[in-house]
Scaffold this motif. Structure first.
Motif, short mmCIF file in Angstrom:
data_model
loop_
_atom_site.label_atom_id
_atom_site.label_comp_id
_atom_site.label_asym_id
_atom_site.label_seq_id
_atom_site.Cartn_x
_atom_site.Cartn_y
_atom_site.Cartn_z
N SER A 5 81.46 -28.47 -39.89
CA SER A 5 81.90 -28.70 -38.52
C SER A 5 82.76 -29.94 -38.36
O SER A 5 83.44 -30.10 -37.34
N ASP A 6 82.76 -30.83 -39.37
CA ASP A 6 83.62 -32.02 -39.27
C ASP A 6 84.99 -31.78 -39.89
O ASP A 6 85.87 -32.65 -39.79
N THR A 7 85.20 -30.63 -40.52
CA THR A 7 86.50 -30.34 -41.14
C THR A 7 87.11 -29.02 -40.69
O THR A 7 88.27 -28.75 -41.00
N GLN A 8 86.35 -28.19 -39.98
CA GLN A 8 86.82 -26.86 -39.62
C GLN A 8 86.27 -26.46 -38.27
O GLN A 8 85.08 -26.62 -38.00
N ALA A 9 87.13 -25.94 -37.41
CA ALA A 9 86.68 -25.46 -36.11
C ALA A 9 85.65 -24.36 -36.31
O ALA A 9 85.84 -23.45 -37.12
N HIS A 10 84.55 -24.47 -35.58
CA HIS A 10 83.45 -23.51 -35.67
C HIS A 10 82.76 -23.53 -37.04
O HIS A 10 82.07 -22.58 -37.41
N GLY A 11 82.96 -24.62 -37.78
CA GLY A 11 82.26 -24.77 -39.05
C GLY A 11 80.79 -25.07 -38.84
O GLY A 11 80.32 -25.31 -37.72
N SER A 12 80.06 -25.07 -39.92
CA SER A 12 78.60 -25.21 -39.89
C SER A 12 78.17 -26.67 -39.78
O SER A 12 78.62 -27.52 -40.53
N HIS A 13 77.24 -26.93 -38.85
CA HIS A 13 76.65 -28.27 -38.75
C HIS A 13 75.72 -28.55 -39.93
O HIS A 13 75.67 -29.68 -40.43
N SER A 14 74.95 -27.55 -40.35
CA SER A 14 74.02 -27.80 -41.46
C SER A 14 74.79 -28.04 -42.76
O SER A 14 74.39 -28.88 -43.59
N ASP A 41 69.96 -24.96 -29.07
CA ASP A 41 69.22 -25.56 -27.96
C ASP A 41 68.73 -26.94 -28.39
O ASP A 41 69.17 -27.49 -29.40
N PHE A 42 67.80 -27.51 -27.65
CA PHE A 42 67.28 -28.83 -27.98
C PHE A 42 65.78 -28.86 -27.74
O PHE A 42 65.22 -27.99 -27.07
N GLY A 43 65.12 -29.88 -28.31
CA GLY A 43 63.69 -30.07 -28.09
C GLY A 43 62.81 -29.41 -29.13
O GLY A 43 61.64 -29.15 -28.87
N TYR A 44 63.36 -29.16 -30.33
CA TYR A 44 62.60 -28.47 -31.38
C TYR A 44 61.88 -29.42 -32.34
O TYR A 44 61.11 -28.97 -33.17
N ASP A 45 62.16 -30.71 -32.26
CA ASP A 45 61.48 -31.65 -33.14
C ASP A 45 60.01 -31.78 -32.73
O ASP A 45 59.64 -31.46 -31.60
N PRO A 46 59.15 -32.26 -33.64
CA PRO A 46 57.73 -32.42 -33.30
C PRO A 46 57.55 -33.19 -31.99
O PRO A 46 58.15 -34.25 -31.78
N ASP A 93 74.04 -27.56 -29.93
CA ASP A 93 75.30 -26.97 -30.39
C ASP A 93 75.90 -26.04 -29.33
O ASP A 93 77.13 -26.00 -29.17
N GLU A 94 75.09 -25.30 -28.60
CA GLU A 94 75.61 -24.36 -27.61
C GLU A 94 76.09 -25.04 -26.34
O GLU A 94 76.74 -24.41 -25.51
N PHE A 95 75.82 -26.33 -26.20
CA PHE A 95 76.23 -27.06 -24.99
C PHE A 95 77.66 -27.57 -25.13
O PHE A 95 78.42 -27.57 -24.17
N ALA A 102 77.68 -34.29 -29.30
CA ALA A 102 78.27 -35.37 -30.09
C ALA A 102 77.24 -36.44 -30.43
O ALA A 102 77.20 -36.95 -31.56
N GLN A 103 76.39 -36.79 -29.46
CA GLN A 103 75.37 -37.81 -29.71
C GLN A 103 74.34 -37.31 -30.71
O GLN A 103 73.87 -38.07 -31.58
#
Length: 233
Positions: A16-25, A155-160, A194-196, A202-203
């Motif tokens: 995602s840092d080198t390609q549009a719609h690339g993978s964050h993982s 989405d968000f809020g999946y961490d312990p 990611d969907e937002f 970004a943060q």
């Protein structure tokens, strides 16, 4: 020298840092390896992209072959286990396993699950003996190995402790079988929102990359030998 097993399981190509719609993982796992090699340039990296080249799923023939004693296996049994043998060998060679594992429908991608099914092997990574006192199972993977799961979520809020942590079956889905075979040093970081596609995304990327840097610093110390641990940030 140490060996890093670098696994990507995202169906998305690119970072995602080198390609549009690339993978964050893929972005996080690549940054982990780049930073590690900056500190330890002589270490070995084994790369396995199960996202684009998934392991063969376990079949009835695979199970039959795996639970047959090696000396009793027929030729076809050795053949059906060839890919699994290769994956297990890579795992056993590794000191650190860093896996990019995005969340798909609250769990890991099927490609990553296929990798896990192939490396949890009776007689290779765990033992089984019905006559054994206590539990008939025991881990067979020895040494100071670490597992790092780098994820991404829409989405968000999946961490312990998060609002939907109970729906997250990614990290524990990887950690539990690896702990079962003997790999107990566990680390995680994830990008959310990611969907937002706004400032929160970004943060979250910034926070996840900072957490990856901290994990690297910790693991460089844990796996230190005569190599320098400078420049790990």
């Amino acid at each position: 020298m140490k060996t890093i097993l670098h696994i990507d399981s995202s169906a998305r190509p690119g970072r995602s840092d080198t390609q549009a719609h690339g993978s964050h993982s893929r972005r996080l796992s690549a940054k982990f390896v780049e930073s590690w090699l900056a500190a330890r340039p002589n270490d070995t990296v084994i790369y396995r992209d199960v996202g684009t080249n998934p392991p063969t799923p376990v079949t009835g023939d695979w199970i039959h072959a795996a639970f047959t004693k090696p000396d009793d296996r027929e030729d076809w049994m050795h053949q059906v286990l060839t890919e699994s043998d290769e994956l297990v060998d890579e795992l056993l060679r590794a000191d650190v396993i860093v896996a990019g594992v995005p969340m798909y429908n609250f769990g890991m991608p099927a490609q990553m699950k296929a990798w896990i099914e192939n490396i949890v092997r009776v007689g290779k990574t765990f033992g089984f003996d019905r006559s054994r006192d206590g539990l008939p199972y025991w881990p067979m993977v020895t040494g100071e190995k670490s597992i790092v799961v780098l994820s991404a979520r829409g989405d968000f809020g999946y961490d312990p402790g998060g609002r939907v942590a109970h729906l997250n079956h990614v990290e524990n889905g990887v950690f539990s079988p690896l702990e079962y075979i003997g790999i107990t040093d566990q680390h995680r970081a994830a990008i959310e929102y990611d969907e937002f596609g706004d400032d929160r995304t970004a943060q979250s990327i910034t926070d996840a990359e900072a957490k990856v840097a901290n994990i690297i610093t910790e693991l460089l110390i844990r796996h230190a030998d005569t190599s320098t641990v400078a420049g790990a940030a």
